[in-house]
Motif scaffolding. Structure first.
Motif, PDB file in Angstrom:
ATOM      1  N   CYS A   1      22.407  21.777   9.694  1.00 47.95           N
ATOM      2  CA  CYS A   1      21.049  20.958   9.932  1.00 47.95           C
ATOM      3  C   CYS A   1      21.088  20.496  11.445  1.00 47.95           C
ATOM      4  CB  CYS A   1      21.292  19.755   9.253  1.00 47.95           C
ATOM      5  SG  CYS A   1      22.617  18.417   9.859  1.00 47.95           S
TER       6      CYS A   1
ATOM      7  N   THR B   1      21.450  23.808  15.550  1.00 53.05           N
ATOM      8  CA  THR B   1      22.005  23.075  14.430  1.00 53.05           C
ATOM      9  C   THR B   1      23.430  22.912  14.278  1.00 53.05           C
ATOM     10  OG1 THR B   1      22.075  25.470  13.023  1.00 53.05           O
ATOM     11  CG2 THR B   1      19.933  24.191  12.978  1.00 53.05           C
TER      12      THR B   1
ATOM     13  N   CYS C   1      19.014  14.959   3.671  1.00 50.43           N
ATOM     14  CA  CYS C   1      18.997  15.114   5.186  1.00 50.43           C
ATOM     15  C   CYS C   1      17.482  15.562   5.622  1.00 50.43           C
ATOM     16  CB  CYS C   1      19.938  16.221   5.477  1.00 50.43           C
ATOM     17  SG  CYS C   1      20.247  16.749   7.233  1.00 50.43           S
TER      18      CYS C   1
END
Length: 107
Positions: A56, A17, A34
């Motif tokens: 993310c 991430t 997202c």
């Protein structure tokens, strides 16, 4: 350098991430969506001039939506790498003149 983390999903799968940030520079509220690998999904309201920080998957796609006269409007499509936050290193902060911060924006 950017910080890369590992996100544990489904008990055993490690997904790299990224630390990302989005600043809503408009005078209207937007919705940030997202979507990434391994069923990752994040949806947040970002108010005018607000900064949203989030982690993310590296391969995630980001959409920014607003509400127009005809309904929802897509404002922009981005990748997680486009929103990558650069974390200042102590060496970079040490080279700044006294009183200046690497975290403040100019302008």
């Amino acid at each position: 350098m950017d910080r890369v983390h590992q996100l544990l999903q489904d008990g055993a799968v490690l997904v790299p991430t990224l630390d990302c940030g989005y600043r809503n520079a408009s005078d209207r509220m937007v919705i940030l969506r997202c979507c990434g690998d391994e069923q990752f999904y994040l949806e947040r309201v970002v108010f005018p001039f607000e900064m949203l920080s989030f982690s993310c998957p590296a391969a995630a796609s980001v959409e920014v939506w607003t509400h127009g006269l005809g309904g929802p409007e897509l404002v922009e499509c981005l990748t997680a790498e486009d929103l990558l936050l650069m974390v200042p290193t102590p060496a970079a902060a040490r080279d700044l003149p006294f009183g200046e911060s690497p975290w403040l924006e100019n302008g």
